[in-house]
Design a protein around this motif. Structure first.
Motif, PDB file in Angstrom:
ATOM      1  N   ASN A  15      29.383   5.825  36.886  1.00 57.95           N
ATOM      2  CA  ASN A  15      28.366   4.790  36.711  1.00 57.95           C
ATOM      3  C   ASN A  15      28.913   3.397  36.978  1.00 57.95           C
ATOM      4  O   ASN A  15      28.215   2.540  37.506  1.00 57.95           O
ATOM      5  CB  ASN A  15      27.754   4.877  35.310  1.00 57.95           C
ATOM      6  CG  ASN A  15      26.670   5.941  35.235  1.00 57.95           C
ATOM      7  OD1 ASN A  15      25.694   5.879  35.969  1.00 57.95           O
ATOM      8  ND2 ASN A  15      26.876   6.936  34.397  1.00 57.95           N
ATOM      9  N   GLN A  16      30.176   3.188  36.636  1.00 60.16           N
ATOM     10  CA  GLN A  16      30.789   1.902  36.990  1.00 60.16           C
ATOM     11  C   GLN A  16      30.811   1.734  38.504  1.00 60.16           C
ATOM     12  O   GLN A  16      30.522   0.657  39.028  1.00 60.16           O
ATOM     13  CB  GLN A  16      32.224   1.827  36.456  1.00 60.16           C
ATOM     14  CG  GLN A  16      32.288   1.663  34.943  1.00 60.16           C
ATOM     15  CD  GLN A  16      33.720   1.640  34.431  1.00 60.16           C
ATOM     16  OE1 GLN A  16      34.679   1.790  35.194  1.00 60.16           O
ATOM     17  NE2 GLN A  16      33.875   1.445  33.133  1.00 60.16           N
ATOM     18  N   GLN A  17      31.146   2.830  39.191  1.00 54.22           N
ATOM     19  CA  GLN A  17      31.185   2.749  40.643  1.00 54.22           C
ATOM     20  C   GLN A  17      29.797   2.449  41.204  1.00 54.22           C
ATOM     21  O   GLN A  17      29.648   1.678  42.140  1.00 54.22           O
ATOM     22  CB  GLN A  17      31.733   4.065  41.225  1.00 54.22           C
ATOM     23  CG  GLN A  17      32.084   4.003  42.683  1.00 54.22           C
ATOM     24  CD  GLN A  17      33.305   3.149  42.944  1.00 54.22           C
ATOM     25  OE1 GLN A  17      33.363   1.982  42.569  1.00 54.22           O
ATOM     26  NE2 GLN A  17      34.297   3.711  43.598  1.00 54.22           N
ATOM     27  N   LYS A  18      28.776   3.061  40.596  1.00 52.58           N
ATOM     28  CA  LYS A  18      27.408   2.784  41.043  1.00 52.58           C
ATOM     29  C   LYS A  18      27.067   1.315  40.850  1.00 52.58           C
ATOM     30  O   LYS A  18      26.349   0.726  41.655  1.00 52.58           O
ATOM     31  CB  LYS A  18      26.414   3.635  40.257  1.00 52.58           C
ATOM     32  CG  LYS A  18      26.318   5.070  40.734  1.00 52.58           C
ATOM     33  CD  LYS A  18      25.190   5.756  39.997  1.00 52.58           C
ATOM     34  CE  LYS A  18      25.184   7.250  40.253  1.00 52.58           C
ATOM     35  NZ  LYS A  18      24.222   7.917  39.355  1.00 52.58           N
ATOM     36  N   VAL A  19      27.584   0.719  39.785  1.00 51.94           N
ATOM     37  CA  VAL A  19      27.329  -0.705  39.546  1.00 51.94           C
ATOM     38  C   VAL A  19      27.910  -1.532  40.691  1.00 51.94           C
ATOM     39  O   VAL A  19      27.248  -2.432  41.223  1.00 51.94           O
ATOM     40  CB  VAL A  19      27.919  -1.156  38.184  1.00 51.94           C
ATOM     41  CG1 VAL A  19      27.945  -2.670  38.070  1.00 51.94           C
ATOM     42  CG2 VAL A  19      27.122  -0.553  37.038  1.00 51.94           C
ATOM     43  N   ALA A  56      29.141  13.363  39.412  1.00 55.09           N
ATOM     44  CA  ALA A  56      28.899  11.982  39.827  1.00 55.09           C
ATOM     45  C   ALA A  56      29.325  11.765  41.272  1.00 55.09           C
ATOM     46  O   ALA A  56      28.765  10.929  41.973  1.00 55.09           O
ATOM     47  CB  ALA A  56      29.629  11.022  38.902  1.00 55.09           C
ATOM     48  N   ARG A  57      30.317  12.540  41.723  1.00 56.30           N
ATOM     49  CA  ARG A  57      30.745  12.407  43.118  1.00 56.30           C
ATOM     50  C   ARG A  57      29.599  12.679  44.068  1.00 56.30           C
ATOM     51  O   ARG A  57      29.380  11.940  45.022  1.00 56.30           O
ATOM     52  CB  ARG A  57      31.875  13.393  43.434  1.00 56.30           C
ATOM     53  CG  ARG A  57      33.199  12.865  43.033  1.00 56.30           C
ATOM     54  CD  ARG A  57      34.294  13.824  43.394  1.00 56.30           C
ATOM     55  NE  ARG A  57      35.470  13.388  42.655  1.00 56.30           N
ATOM     56  CZ  ARG A  57      36.709  13.701  42.986  1.00 56.30           C
ATOM     57  NH1 ARG A  57      36.933  14.462  44.033  1.00 56.30           N
ATOM     58  NH2 ARG A  57      37.710  13.265  42.289  1.00 56.30           N
ATOM     59  N   ALA A  58      28.875  13.750  43.763  1.00 59.77           N
ATOM     60  CA  ALA A  58      27.764  14.102  44.642  1.00 59.77           C
ATOM     61  C   ALA A  58      26.790  12.936  44.750  1.00 59.77           C
ATOM     62  O   ALA A  58      26.282  12.636  45.831  1.00 59.77           O
ATOM     63  CB  ALA A  58      27.066  15.351  44.103  1.00 59.77           C
ATOM     64  N   ALA A  59      26.550  12.252  43.629  1.00 55.35           N
ATOM     65  CA  ALA A  59      25.625  11.115  43.645  1.00 55.35           C
ATOM     66  C   ALA A  59      26.172   9.985  44.514  1.00 55.35           C
ATOM     67  O   ALA A  59      25.421   9.326  45.247  1.00 55.35           O
ATOM     68  CB  ALA A  59      25.386  10.613  42.220  1.00 55.35           C
ATOM     69  N   ILE A  60      27.490   9.773  44.454  1.00 51.16           N
ATOM     70  CA  ILE A  60      28.098   8.724  45.280  1.00 51.16           C
ATOM     71  C   ILE A  60      27.970   9.107  46.759  1.00 51.16           C
ATOM     72  O   ILE A  60      27.661   8.271  47.613  1.00 51.16           O
ATOM     73  CB  ILE A  60      29.593   8.531  44.908  1.00 51.16           C
ATOM     74  CG1 ILE A  60      29.745   8.157  43.436  1.00 51.16           C
ATOM     75  CG2 ILE A  60      30.259   7.511  45.820  1.00 51.16           C
ATOM     76  CD1 ILE A  60      29.433   6.750  43.076  1.00 51.16           C
ATOM     77  N   TYR A  61      28.183  10.389  47.069  1.00 50.35           N
ATOM     78  CA  TYR A  61      28.041  10.829  48.463  1.00 50.35           C
ATOM     79  C   TYR A  61      26.622  10.612  48.959  1.00 50.35           C
ATOM     80  O   TYR A  61      26.401  10.171  50.088  1.00 50.35           O
ATOM     81  CB  TYR A  61      28.430  12.308  48.601  1.00 50.35           C
ATOM     82  CG  TYR A  61      29.878  12.603  48.264  1.00 50.35           C
ATOM     83  CD1 TYR A  61      30.864  11.660  48.529  1.00 50.35           C
ATOM     84  CD2 TYR A  61      30.251  13.806  47.699  1.00 50.35           C
ATOM     85  CE1 TYR A  61      32.193  11.921  48.214  1.00 50.35           C
ATOM     86  CE2 TYR A  61      31.573  14.082  47.386  1.00 50.35           C
ATOM     87  CZ  TYR A  61      32.539  13.126  47.633  1.00 50.35           C
ATOM     88  OH  TYR A  61      33.839  13.382  47.324  1.00 50.35           O
ATOM     89  N   GLU A  62      25.657  10.923  48.111  1.00 48.88           N
ATOM     90  CA  GLU A  62      24.253  10.693  48.476  1.00 48.88           C
ATOM     91  C   GLU A  62      24.033   9.220  48.824  1.00 48.88           C
ATOM     92  O   GLU A  62      23.372   8.885  49.800  1.00 48.88           O
ATOM     93  CB  GLU A  62      23.324  11.055  47.303  1.00 48.88           C
ATOM     94  CG  GLU A  62      23.210  12.537  47.004  1.00 48.88           C
ATOM     95  CD  GLU A  62      22.407  13.275  48.065  1.00 48.88           C
ATOM     96  OE1 GLU A  62      21.743  12.599  48.877  1.00 48.88           O
ATOM     97  OE2 GLU A  62      22.467  14.518  48.096  1.00 48.88           O
TER      98      GLU A  62
END
Lengths: 502, 336
Positions: free
Chosen positions: A409-413, A439-445
């Protein structure tokens, strides 16, 4: 190479956990864990972030106390009050982040708290001599009299291990030991682990990295949400089985499809050479909608290269062109205004302000847009943040401190902050380091979405599978030199590693 | 991808934009971050009112405010410096240099007083500029840079008049600190209110003010987000120096004289006020509301202890303890 000793399962059990339970407040982080570690074996502790690996390690090493359950160490009841107790019993935790004192010598660090004395004075000679023996055995060729400051992470890790061994440790818990290591360093670490294992030292090996676990571990234990979900007696378990154990569902394909890139060239790098000689004569270009991967081992100059492109570090020669116009070097503000943004590799020290709210972190870097005439009332930041949080699915409240968020979530921020600018070039340096599988999958998306929105995307990663899975083309760096650019269909982990280590 | 799309987005409205959660109110409130110190100030006032009948009177209240203006103005600048993770040990000495320049220029060079006044304040700004350059260009730690300036400015203050005091300012000038308009407000107190309000608005509502918090949170994160860390750092030290210059003018008006030993130790009082007000010396946290509260806590303590008849020596002990108590409470509150 694992399980080569058929008699392994007959070896005596050294550490035995029975029904270990631990809750922080209402949150049960470990629920009835049973685990045995035998003499001279390497047990992998696998699981997503938050699965309970760190808590379990902390309990074994005396940092936390279990609420329920018992431990046996070499057939005796074992309940360490402090890490010191654990060490005296022979159990040492080697942290992910090294805990050495930078301005003391290696020898002093190894003997801290029990420095050898003679005639009421520090017996430096004896200390250095004893340190040297252990360091040599681990293949670390530095003088024990040297200060720790400036040692590589790998060397610091070896010092930590040497320190534990001088204390007579018979069980070492390694927490993500390879997170900051390059290939050669990882190989050396593994060689040391194998040697110590043959001498009867046991290991608990905490990691996300499945390939490594297959290489080094004898058995694999998987934790999920505080439960022990699987124990595999052999390390030769198919990766997708382990992934399924970890996330509780089967993962066939982690990488989202990336649409074909456009024709127009967005970024062009010509003959770029770093001011501090970290990389030389780099040439490439990235098109709109293209994901351009940069691979290489640690120290190849990947991070330095993308930092220079983003205007963070100075260059000696060459130029960066954005849509055909030369970009002023060494000017990060200019790069951001023109549309080049970077998600840095070290999230905690370069990406987010841990003690400030999510909203403040999102507004950061967007002041010029949010406040064209300088006025930036808190309500404006709040609305801006709410919108971004929703759009990116950040799990948090705008007013929450960023420290409280998970790594993902920090990375998403950080990504959301830059996404709000609708940049032209989006650079991500190690976008999933320290982030769990889900969470990795979400970052890849998200990365795929950036490309779908016609941004030129550059992804730097040590995780080859990640670079290969996301990128249209992959550039390989080695020792600051550009070794080549491979198209997606011509790239595989073998030829990339060959180039990277050439 | 509009920044403000949430305002018009019906989905967003239904999730609570129309009725912002209480946390938003917190954020907008004038006192955010200063509640703890404010309770402390309130308790002190209650306590002293109980102990001394002379304490809770309009006259004494105005006294406290008058006495707090100099420290208050210094502490405003110090708040900015501490928010970016710096420290300014030079403000007491810079105040002394400015106040001497104010007396010395008219006395030894015949510079008209109306001109000497802005010049003396600019001297403060110049000292701040040197501090800022030492920190950003010479890469000195702020502690060392401003320690240097603390020594140099104090020396220069003594050099101007060879350690002599300057006495006698125009009547209109001293009147600024003594004449009460509307029966309550002197010009110097009014000036403090204006400066404090401006500083509060700057830190709370200006993008540049928010940038200071980012710098204090992490210089590297701020730099990578395109914030001009060097420029803003210099700006903050210049502001601190200018405010020390302004504080020196207030002191000259109050005392009708300039002494090279003025402001001795004020830097530590200013730091104390900021810290009592809830700021963190490691940067990123602090507020003007907190600082002003901290200034009045120190002012009320001095005044109240005087009225109760406690010796100045014991007062120092009490103020030392007050700092420890305030910071301990703050730390405990943050941890919970």
């Amino acid at each position: 190479m694992s399980n080569e000793d058929p008699s392994l399962s007959f070896r005596p059990v050294r550490l035995s956990l029975r029904g270990i339970q631990k809750a922080f407040g209402a949150n049960i982080v470990l629920d009835g864990i049973n685990l045995d570690v035998r003499e001279g074996e390497v047990v992998a502790l696998l699981g997503e972030n938050g699965a309970g690996k760190s808590t379990l390690s902390s309990i074994i090493s005396g940092l936390h106390h279990p609420d329920k359950g018992e431990m046996l160490w070499e057939s005796h009841p074992y309940a360490p009050d402090t890490p010191g107790d654990a060490l005296r019993s022979g159990i040492a935790l080697i942290h992910q982040e090294m805990k050495l004192v930078p301005d003391l010598s290696i020898a002093e660090n190894m003997f801290i708290g029990r420095i050898p004395m003679r005639h009421g004075r520090v017996d430096r000679a004896a200390m250095v001599r004893r340190a040297e023996v252990h360091l040599k055995a681990l293949g670390l060729n530095v003088s024990p009299a040297r200060m720790v400051r400036g040692l590589s992470i790998a060397a610091q890790q070896q010092v930590e291990i040497a320190k534990a061994l001088t204390l007579g440790a018979r069980l070492l818990i390694l927490d993500e030991p390879t997170a900051a290591l390059g290939m050669a360093e990882t190989d050396n670490l593994f060689a040391q682990i194998r040697r110590l294992r043959s001498e009867g030292v046991s290991f608990i090996y905490v990691s996300h990295r499945l390939e490594e676990i297959a290489q080094i571990c004898d058995r694999i234990t998987v934790l999920r949400d505080g439960n022990l979900v699987a124990t595999h007696e052999s390390a030769s378990v198919p990766v997708n089985v382990l992934l399924r154990d970890m996330v509780g569902r089967s993962i066939d394909r982690i990488f989202p499809p990336v649409s074909d890139p456009g024709e127009e060239e967005v970024l062009r790098v010509e003959n770029l050479t770093s001011a501090s000689d970290d990389f030389r004569n780099i040439n490439f270009s990235v098109k709109a909608g293209e994901v351009f991967g940069i691979a290489g081992i640690v120290g190849a100059g990947r991070t330095e290269l993308v930092r220079a492109i983003a205007g963070i570090d100075p260059i000696r020669d060459g130029q960066v062109l954005l849509e055909g116009d030369i970009l002023q070097p060494d000017n990060v503000g200019e790069a951001i205004r023109r549309g080049i943004v970077l998600v840095p590799e070290d999230r905690k020290s370069q990406g987010v302000l841990l003690d400030q709210s999510i909203a403040d972190n999102l507004a950061l870097g967007n002041y010029d847009r949010l406040a064209p005439n300088g006025w930036l009332p808190p309500s404006k930041i709040g609305h801006f943040a709410k919108d971004l949080i929703q759009r990116l699915g950040v799990k948090g409240d705008p007013e929450q401190k960023t420290r409280a968020l998970s790594g993902g979530n920090q990375q998403k921020v950080v990504i959301a902050r830059w996404l709000a600018r609708e940049p032209k070039v989006f650079i991500l340096d190690e976008p999933t380091r320290g982030i769990d599988m889900g969470a990795r999958a979400a970052i890849y998306e998200l990365i795929a979405r950036l490309a779908a929105n016609r941004m030129a995307v550059i992804v730097v990663s040590s995780d080859l599978e990640e670079v290969l899975g996301l990128s249209h083309r992959v550039m390989v760096l080695a020792g600051g030199r550009q070794m080549g650019i491979l198209p997606r269909n011509g790239a595989n982990s073998v030829n990339i590693m060959e180039m990277a280590t050439a | 991808m509009s920044n403000r799309s949430s305002v018009t987005d019906p989905a967003a409205t239904s999730t609570g934009i129309s009725s912002p959660p209480s946390t938003y109110r917190d954020r907008k409130s004038f006192l955010s971050g200063a509640q703890g110190p404010l309770i402390g100030l309130f308790l002190l006032i209650m306590g002293f009112s109980f102990c001394s009948s002379a304490f809770f009177t309009l006259r004494n209240g105005l006294n406290i405010i008058d006495q707090s203006t100099i420290l208050g103005i210094l502490a405003l600048g110090m708040t900015g410096v501490i928010i970016i993770g710096g420290i300014d040990l030079s403000v007491g000495s810079v105040l002394a240099l400015s106040i001497m320049v104010l007396g010395w220029l008219p006395q030894d060079f015949g510079v008209p007083f109306w001109l000497a006044l802005p010049l003396s304040i600019l001297v403060g700004g110049l000292c701040g500029l040197v501090n800022g350059l030492l920190v950003t260009r010479a890469k000195l730690p702020a502690f060392i840079a401003t320690l240097t300036m603390m020594s140099v400015a104090r020396g220069l203050a003594n050099i101007t008049t060879d350690g002599q005091q300057v006495v006698g300012y125009p009547e209109w000038f001293t009147g600024l600190a003594t004449e009460r308009y509307l029966g309550v407000l002197t010009v110097t107190v009014g000036l403090f209110i204006v400066l404090a309000t401006a500083a509060w608005v700057f830190l709370k509502f200006r993008a540049t003010g928010r940038s200071l918090y980012a710098i204090g949170g992490s210089v590297e994160v701020a730099r990578l987000a395109g914030i001009q860390v060097g420029k803003l750092t210099i700006l903050v030290y210049v502001a601190s120096g200018l405010l020390a210059g302004i504080a020196s003018a207030v002191m000259a008006a109050r005392l009708d004289s300039s002494q090279p030993s003025s402001g001795l130790g004020y830097e530590l009082d200013a730091i104390a006020a900021v810290v009592i007000g809830g700021a963190s010396l490691s940067g990123g946290i602090g507020s003007i509301a907190g600082t002003v509260t901290g200034v009045f806590i120190i002012g009320v303590l001095h005044n109240g202890l005087n009225l109760v008849g406690i010796s100045p020596f014991i007062q120092q002990v009490v103020i030392g303890i007050a700092i420890a108590v305030a910071v301990t409470f703050d730390t405990l509150r943050r941890r919970s």
